[in-house]
Design an enzyme around this catalytic site. Structure first.
Site, short mmCIF file in Angstrom:
data_model
loop_
_atom_site.label_atom_id
_atom_site.label_comp_id
_atom_site.label_asym_id
_atom_site.label_seq_id
_atom_site.Cartn_x
_atom_site.Cartn_y
_atom_site.Cartn_z
N ASP A 167 -71.78 9.71 -9.70
CA ASP A 167 -72.04 10.58 -8.56
C ASP A 167 -73.55 10.77 -8.39
OD1 ASP A 167 -72.19 12.62 -6.75
OD2 ASP A 167 -70.69 13.88 -7.74
N ARG B 213 -70.78 8.33 -2.05
CA ARG B 213 -70.30 7.02 -2.52
C ARG B 213 -69.29 6.37 -1.59
NH1 ARG B 213 -68.52 9.42 -8.15
NH2 ARG B 213 -68.12 11.11 -6.70
N CYS C 242 -63.96 9.25 -2.80
CA CYS C 242 -64.79 9.88 -3.83
C CYS C 242 -64.53 11.38 -3.80
CB CYS C 242 -66.27 9.52 -3.66
SG CYS C 242 -67.02 10.09 -2.13
P1 4NP Z 1 -69.66 11.96 -3.33
O1 4NP Z 1 -70.80 12.92 -3.87
O2 4NP Z 1 -68.39 12.34 -4.06
O3 4NP Z 1 -70.14 10.60 -3.72
O4 4NP Z 1 -69.57 12.16 -1.85
C1 4NP Z 1 -70.67 14.32 -3.87
C2 4NP Z 1 -71.02 15.04 -2.76
C3 4NP Z 1 -70.93 16.42 -2.77
C4 4NP Z 1 -70.47 17.07 -3.91
C5 4NP Z 1 -70.10 16.34 -5.02
C6 4NP Z 1 -70.20 14.96 -4.99
N1 4NP Z 1 -70.40 18.49 -3.93
O5 4NP Z 1 -70.03 19.03 -4.98
O6 4NP Z 1 -70.67 19.14 -2.92
#
Ligand code: 4NP
Length: 155
Positions: free
Chosen positions: A123, A13, A7
């Site tokens: 997300d 995720r 991800c």
């Molecule tokens: P992930 O969610 O891609 O599902 O781990 C996110 C976690 C952090 C960030 C973006 C998406 N961020 O921009 O810090």
């Protein structure tokens, strides 16, 4: 067989998918390596987001040992299949591919349960707790389909 789930941050995720696959493969005695990674570098070395850990715990899975890392081009050599959560992850990973063989390894995780539909796992990072249960439920169906596929392969 080695599977990588990817991800953006590797704290919401993909660690949830990682934990689900790890536990289900282990329950089925399937010798399949699973890892997860993020295309971004914001959270390298961090444990999964507290909300992801709590949601997984409520659903019977412990992911508190996982640590975020960034996707690297050598993952194309190390993994047989690379599953991404959304279109943006897809473009980022495909952008690092060196060959048609690399590209062939990459697919959206929800295409396992919904072939060809190109559905995304939204997300949950900037939303509330409910977003995490939604992610859990979306992931679960593809996890079960993948476990069945690989379980039958081994017979
Ligand atoms: P992930 O969610 O891609 O599902 O781990 C996110 C976690 C952090 C960030 C973006 C998406 N961020 O921009 O810090």
């Amino acid at each position: 067989m080695k599977i990588l789930v990817v991800c953006l941050g590797n704290i919401c995720r993909s660690p949830m998918a990682h934990g689900l696959l790890r536990d289900r493969f282990s329950e089925k005695n399937l010798k399949i390596d699973v890892d997860s990674a993020g295309t971004g570098n914001y959270h390298i070395g961090e444990a999964p987001d507290k909300r992801a850990r709590e949601n997984m715990k409520a659903n019977g899975h412990d992911i508190s040992d996982l640590k975020a890392r960034q996707f690297t081009v050598s993952d194309f050599d190390d993994y047989d299949r690379i599953y991404v959560m959304d279109q943006s992850n897809y473009e980022n990973v495909i952008g690092l591919a060196r060959s048609p063989e690399d590209k062939e390894k990459v697919d959206l995780f929800l295409n396992i349960a919904h072939p060809g539909e190109n559905m995304e796992v939204p997300d949950p990072y900037f939303g509330g707790d409910q977003g995490f249960q939604n992610v859990y439920e979306l992931l679960s169906k593809s996890v079960e389909n993948l476990v069945s596929e690989l379980d039958n392969d081994g017979r």
